[in-house]
Design a protein around this motif. Structure first.
Motif, PDB file in Angstrom:
ATOM      1  N   ALA A 143      75.319  40.033  63.705  1.00 27.23           N
ATOM      2  CA  ALA A 143      75.986  38.831  63.202  1.00 27.23           C
ATOM      3  C   ALA A 143      75.037  37.645  63.230  1.00 27.23           C
ATOM      4  N   VAL A 144      75.315  36.659  62.406  1.00 25.72           N
ATOM      5  CA  VAL A 144      74.445  35.494  62.302  1.00 25.72           C
ATOM      6  C   VAL A 144      74.353  34.756  63.630  1.00 25.72           C
ATOM      7  N   ASN A 145      75.465  34.674  64.338  1.00 21.87           N
ATOM      8  CA  ASN A 145      75.451  33.896  65.583  1.00 21.87           C
ATOM      9  C   ASN A 145      74.747  34.613  66.719  1.00 21.87           C
ATOM     10  N   GLN A 146      74.133  35.764  66.421  1.00 19.01           N
ATOM     11  CA  GLN A 146      73.395  36.480  67.450  1.00 19.01           C
ATOM     12  C   GLN A 146      71.900  36.210  67.391  1.00 19.01           C
ATOM     13  N   VAL A 147      71.420  35.445  66.430  1.00 19.68           N
ATOM     14  CA  VAL A 147      69.997  35.128  66.305  1.00 19.68           C
ATOM     15  C   VAL A 147      69.744  33.799  66.998  1.00 19.68           C
ATOM     16  N   ASP A 149      66.250  32.753  68.242  1.00 20.29           N
ATOM     17  CA  ASP A 149      64.999  32.225  67.711  1.00 20.29           C
ATOM     18  C   ASP A 149      64.809  32.889  66.355  1.00 20.29           C
ATOM     19  N   THR A 150      64.165  34.044  66.335  1.00 24.73           N
ATOM     20  CA  THR A 150      64.049  34.762  65.059  1.00 24.73           C
ATOM     21  C   THR A 150      64.630  36.167  65.129  1.00 24.73           C
ATOM     22  N   LEU A 151      64.978  36.627  66.335  1.00 26.04           N
ATOM     23  CA  LEU A 151      65.490  37.980  66.495  1.00 26.04           C
ATOM     24  C   LEU A 151      66.927  37.963  67.025  1.00 26.04           C
ATOM     25  N   PRO A 152      67.728  38.958  66.671  1.00 22.67           N
ATOM     26  CA  PRO A 152      69.128  38.987  67.116  1.00 22.67           C
ATOM     27  C   PRO A 152      69.241  39.400  68.580  1.00 22.67           C
ATOM     28  N   GLN A 153      70.094  38.698  69.317  1.00 17.97           N
ATOM     29  CA  GLN A 153      70.343  39.003  70.729  1.00 17.97           C
ATOM     30  C   GLN A 153      71.855  38.911  70.986  1.00 17.97           C
ATOM     31  N   TYR A 154      72.529  40.021  70.815  1.00 20.97           N
ATOM     32  CA  TYR A 154      73.981  39.993  70.981  1.00 20.97           C
ATOM     33  C   TYR A 154      74.377  39.567  72.391  1.00 20.97           C
TER      34      TYR A 154
END
Length: 722
Positions: A143-147, A149-154
């Protein structure tokens, strides 16, 4: 937990930098060398000296850890016929190498029973909690709100830790330093370099490094080779450090406390290390001014040295976080069982307990730990040259998806840093309770609150932020002391090596466990105030060996007051009537050191408790009568079955003394022989220690080593099989 073979133990050799002076933890940091060299040092562990107990604990047979009570380490070493390998002056502890044939566990108990030292124990081996590899090797849809900096972090998003809510409120861990006690962190990584506190520590050489290049050059030798390459297995410390303190710098990932700083103390090179160097790293980290210490490692068993080292931190109001473990079952792990620490369990992306996550009443809170996006080392470019900056995402270089309580633990450490950045005067128990009181208790098996799988639930940084804005803080922790004594015909003696457990009232009451020292004291530092159920049992049979009816037990109550400290709290006395450690046991079958002196045993019988004890190379003989074709089985129930220190060796002989069969290990360290008798007649079973007979396959004890311990206990069983 990482499963290791004895072959891996050779990897515990550490670096001795060319021209690099050794420095104490308080000394100015040494300048780092520009060229790495392979490592050797005086604290190497000999694989042949590593012993595995009936519970799977591992210790070093010839290395004794001693709290000296202010006495001379050299004098004690001379008394034991050994030599001092190293000392920790902050703890008044020495590491002593014992002479051939001496077992550190039995020597340690003898010293404690005589009251010469505060405690003495074999050095235990701790393990790194190995990441749990999953089938997922793609980032997948995020999901968009998981990025961040530049990588996704749920893990950081609004369905999990809610990190942004705390950051937006100004709570980022600024000004807080966290010690990462792990394998080497790649401080050159672009997400770690900005928040490295400027010091990295190699406890094996007692060397502090203060430059990125110096530390990277030092790491080059950690796999025993100098080849401008770093063992790719050295990834754990980098991932852990990034969980806590990866910089919010517009690239890669973000740590949960992005304005905190971190130190790295490299205890795993790679895989595991003895608890002595762990303790040294804890002391170093405390002395650098860290406010939080992260420990993503552990094992089974109990280490008085690790207990003392963590108490050294807790008594200085330093928060200690440990990973619960990856054992898939309910059990206590060391150091997660220790009082005062925060044990963290792991959750998956659905906020369910990770299948591998160890659980129990000692668990405090939970955090994401399945397929979390973290940093990985950037040591080597594709062409073999060293990376100097930048990062790539192809092939996983620089970042990886990784799983384990090794990472739920540092998420918890990072949250502790966020708390202390806002409220630096809180003690470790207050930090723990803030997390517990604001956690989402709906996760786990008890949707209304605490459960053994997830503790008080998922850490919620948004709720924490609301609490941190105000002044309503939990009450301070407290301390408790228990003094165990044993009533004997000659008077009261200290109850050494007793297991002492405090259980908080109710299903969600915290549980802490320690062992008593040579004065019979068990100390509990920085624990929750309140009334506990106190349980005591002595002695620890895994160490001394024996039958359960040799133990005495006690159940009562103990009250801990908020703000109390060990130096002023009154100890609660517990008196038992059984459990005094016997250092001079009587073997009911002696003399039976020759075939002529053999004591009879028959089919379907077991001996009483017997001993390989009383002289340096004791062997015990038992005789029986059999018939041709009898299919017999002889079992030695020793260290694996009943505890104690005996690694048994069993030989079957005929009437002439001929060696018909022998066995060392059949089920751990115990021996079993199954054999069809060739003729009618008298046969002999010879029981001894592997240290005495293994090298000669039972035919010449003079080739073996001495093994004379009051804890070399066994029971011999003989059966006629159908």
């Amino acid at each position: 937990m990482k499963k290791i073979s004895l072959a891996v133990l050779s990897l515990t050799t550490l670096l001795a930098a060319c021209g690099q002076p050794q420095t104490s933890p308080q000394s100015p940091a040494a300048s780092a060398p520009s060229v790495a060299v392979p490592r050797t040092h005086a604290l190497d562990i000999d694989p042949a000296q590593v012993v595995t107990t009936k519970n799977g604990d591992m210790y070093v047979r010839n290395q004794l850890v001693v709290n000296l009570r202010g006495h001379s380490a050299d004098a004690l070493a001379d008394q034991l016929g050994g030599r001092v390998l190293d000392q920790l002056p902050e703890l008044d502890v020495a590491l002593i190498e014992l002479p051939q044939g001496k077992d550190a566990r039995s020597v340690g108990v003898a010293l404690m029973r005589e009251g010469q030292v505060l405690y003495a124990a074999a050095q235990t081996v701790q393990r790194q909690i190995e990441p749990v590899r999953t089938a997922q090797d793609q980032l997948g849809a995020q999901a968009v709100n998981q990025v961040f900096d530049t990588l996704p972090q749920y893990a950081l998003d609004s369905n999990h830790l809610h990190a942004k809510a705390a950051w937006d409120a100004g709570f980022t861990g600024k000004g807080v330093k966290v010690g990462v006690i792990d394998d080497p962190s790649d401080v050159s990584h672009p997400d770690l370099r900005p928040n490295w506190a400027g010091k990295a520590y190699d406890p094996a050489t007692n060397t502090t490094y203060t430059t990125v290049q110096g530390w990277i050059d030092a790491i080059d030798g950690f796999d025993g080779k100098v080849d401008n390459k770093v063992d790719p297995g050295i990834e754990h410390g980098t991932a852990v450090a990034s969980t806590i303190a990866a910089a919010k710098n517009g690239q890669g990932i973000v740590g949960v406390a992005p304005d905190s700083k971190f130190y790295t103390a490299a205890i795993f090179q790679p895989g595991f290390i003895g608890d002595y160097l762990v303790a040294r790293s804890v002391i170093w980290t405390v002395n650098q001014g860290a406010q939080v210490i992260n420990n993503s490692w552990g094992g089974t068993g109990y280490s008085p040295l690790l207990k003392q080292a963590f108490d050294y931190a807790l008594e200085r109001d330093i928060t200690v976080v440990v990973s619960a473990g990856n054992s898939y079952r309910e059990e206590w792990r060391n150091p997660a069982q220790l009082p005062g620490v925060i044990a963290s369990a792991a959750l998956d992306i659905n906020n369910d307990k990770a299948g591998f996550s160890t659980y129990g009443r000692h668990v405090s809170v939970a955090a994401p730990g399945v397929d979390v996006m973290l940093a990985s080392p950037l040591f080597i470019n594709a062409d073999g040259t060293r990376k100097t900056g930048g990062y790539t995402k192809d092939g996983g270089s620089g970042y990886q998806l990784i799983s384990g309580t090794s990472f739920s633990g540092p998420y918890t450490s990072g949250v502790a840093a966020v708390i202390l950045g806002a409220k630096p005067d809180l003690d470790p128990h207050q930090v723990r309770r803030l997390m517990e009181e604001t956690a989402d208790g709906s996760v786990g098996s008890n949707k209304a609150g605490f459960d053994r799988e997830t503790g008080y639930g998922l850490i919620r940084m948004d709720k924490l932020a609301d609490r941190l804005k105000g002044s309503n803080m939990p009450q301070k922790g407290g301390a408790g002391r228990v003094k165990v004594e044993i009533q004997t015909p000659g008077g009261y003696v200290p109850g050494i090596l007793a297991d002492v457990i405090l259980e908080g009232d109710g299903a969600d009451g915290a549980v802490y466990a320690v062992q008593t020292d040579s004065d019979g004291y068990a100390n509990f530092v920085s624990i929750a105030p309140g009334t506990y159920t106190l349980r005591v049992a002595t002695p620890d049979l895994t160490l001394t060996g024996g039958q359960s009816d040799e133990r005495d037990t006690y159940v009562g109550k103990l009250t801990v007051t908020s703000g109390s400290v060990l130096s002023t709290v009154a100890p609660q006395r517990v008196v038992l009537v059984k459990g005094a450690v016997d250092l001079n046991p009587v073997d009911p079958y002696e003399p039976n050191d020759t075939m002529a002196e053999a004591k009879p045993i028959s089919y379907g019988k077991m001996t009483e408790l017997a001993y390989i004890f009383g002289k340096p190379r004791d062997v015990d003989f038992f005789s029986f009568t059999g018939k041709a074709g009898d299919n017999i089985q002889a079992d030695v129930h020793a260290r694996t079955a009943i505890g104690g220190s005996l690694d048994s060796f069993l030989v079957l002989r005929d009437a002439s003394g001929k060696n018909l069969a022998y066995n060392d290990d059949a089920n751990g360290q115990d021996s079993v022989i199954t054999f069809k008798l060739p003729a009618d007649g008298t046969y002999f079973l010879e029981v001894s220690s592997c240290n005495i007979l293994c090298k000669s396959n039972g035919d010449d004890a003079s080739k073996g080593q001495d093994d004379d311990s009051p804890f070399n206990k066994y029971v011999l069983e003989l059966q006629l099989l159908k």
